[in-house]
Design a protein around this motif. Structure first.
Motif, PDB file in Angstrom:
ATOM      1  N   THR A  99      32.575 112.897 105.616  1.00 44.28           N
ATOM      2  CA  THR A  99      32.269 111.621 105.649  1.00 44.28           C
ATOM      3  C   THR A  99      33.601 110.846 104.992  1.00 44.28           C
ATOM      4  O   THR A  99      34.212 111.276 104.182  1.00 44.28           O
ATOM      5  CB  THR A  99      31.005 110.965 104.954  1.00 44.28           C
ATOM      6  OG1 THR A  99      29.960 111.734 105.340  1.00 44.28           O
ATOM      7  CG2 THR A  99      30.923 109.398 104.863  1.00 44.28           C
ATOM      8  N   LEU A 100      34.475 109.975 105.845  1.00 46.62           N
ATOM      9  CA  LEU A 100      35.351 109.133 105.206  1.00 46.62           C
ATOM     10  C   LEU A 100      34.862 107.848 104.663  1.00 46.62           C
ATOM     11  O   LEU A 100      33.847 107.357 105.035  1.00 46.62           O
ATOM     12  CB  LEU A 100      36.196 108.681 106.431  1.00 46.62           C
ATOM     13  CG  LEU A 100      36.830 110.030 106.940  1.00 46.62           C
ATOM     14  CD1 LEU A 100      37.531 109.614 108.729  1.00 46.62           C
ATOM     15  CD2 LEU A 100      38.000 110.545 106.127  1.00 46.62           C
ATOM     16  N   PHE A 101      35.254 107.528 103.405  1.00 48.43           N
ATOM     17  CA  PHE A 101      34.842 106.344 102.848  1.00 48.43           C
ATOM     18  C   PHE A 101      36.040 105.500 102.708  1.00 48.43           C
ATOM     19  O   PHE A 101      36.888 105.714 102.019  1.00 48.43           O
ATOM     20  CB  PHE A 101      34.373 106.737 101.304  1.00 48.43           C
ATOM     21  CG  PHE A 101      34.286 105.606 100.667  1.00 48.43           C
ATOM     22  CD1 PHE A 101      33.096 104.619 100.729  1.00 48.43           C
ATOM     23  CD2 PHE A 101      35.063 105.174  99.461  1.00 48.43           C
ATOM     24  CE1 PHE A 101      33.110 103.408  99.780  1.00 48.43           C
ATOM     25  CE2 PHE A 101      35.054 103.896  98.761  1.00 48.43           C
ATOM     26  CZ  PHE A 101      33.969 103.234  98.878  1.00 48.43           C
ATOM     27  N   GLY A 102      35.980 104.322 103.313  1.00 48.49           N
ATOM     28  CA  GLY A 102      37.134 103.476 103.134  1.00 48.49           C
ATOM     29  C   GLY A 102      36.799 102.168 102.246  1.00 48.49           C
ATOM     30  O   GLY A 102      35.530 101.499 102.179  1.00 48.49           O
ATOM     31  N   TYR A 103      37.933 101.660 101.677  1.00 49.14           N
ATOM     32  CA  TYR A 103      37.694 100.474 100.736  1.00 49.14           C
ATOM     33  C   TYR A 103      38.886  99.724 101.226  1.00 49.14           C
ATOM     34  O   TYR A 103      40.049 100.120 101.024  1.00 49.14           O
ATOM     35  CB  TYR A 103      37.844 100.907  99.381  1.00 49.14           C
ATOM     36  CG  TYR A 103      38.061  99.664  98.382  1.00 49.14           C
ATOM     37  CD1 TYR A 103      36.795  98.854  97.998  1.00 49.14           C
ATOM     38  CD2 TYR A 103      39.228  99.268  97.904  1.00 49.14           C
ATOM     39  CE1 TYR A 103      37.091  97.790  97.181  1.00 49.14           C
ATOM     40  CE2 TYR A 103      39.301  98.067  97.236  1.00 49.14           C
ATOM     41  CZ  TYR A 103      38.454  97.190  96.787  1.00 49.14           C
ATOM     42  OH  TYR A 103      38.592  96.314  96.019  1.00 49.14           O
TER      43      TYR A 103
END
Length: 103
Positions: free
Chosen positions: A50-54
């Protein structure tokens, strides 16, 4: 204003995803900034891919207009082979609800 979201990487493409982002096209960088994006980070959960973007944005409307740019569509096409995408090659992305923030 800030946004957080998650996306999904295909197995075995962790290094390729990182390489492509380390070589982010100047036109893509410019589009992000032109559409109010700054302080952009993407993190990887290695167990689930899972990629988590901010990202911090100036306003939602301006940011959303960036999706319809030629360079953004070209980037989506470039990334489609290594991550989950929608029929238009946009990444399958789920916005995350903010629950806590501390400056």
């Amino acid at each position: 204003m800030y946004k957080a979201f998650k996306m999904k990487l295909y197995p075995g493409f962790e290094e390729e995803y990182e390489r492509r982002h380390n070589e982010l096209w100047p036109e893509m960088r410019e589009m992000i900034h032109t559409h109010g994006g700054k302080n952009y980070s993407i993190f990887l959960d290695r167990e689930t891919l899972t990629l988590f973007g901010y990202i911090e944005i100036d306003n939602e409307e301006l940011w959303e207009k960036g999706a319809d740019t030629v360079i953004n569509r070209k980037w989506w096409d470039f990334m489609a082979d290594i991550m989950e995408t929608n029929p238009d090659n946009s990444p399958v992305s789920v916005d995350l609800k903010p629950l806590f923030h501390l400056d």
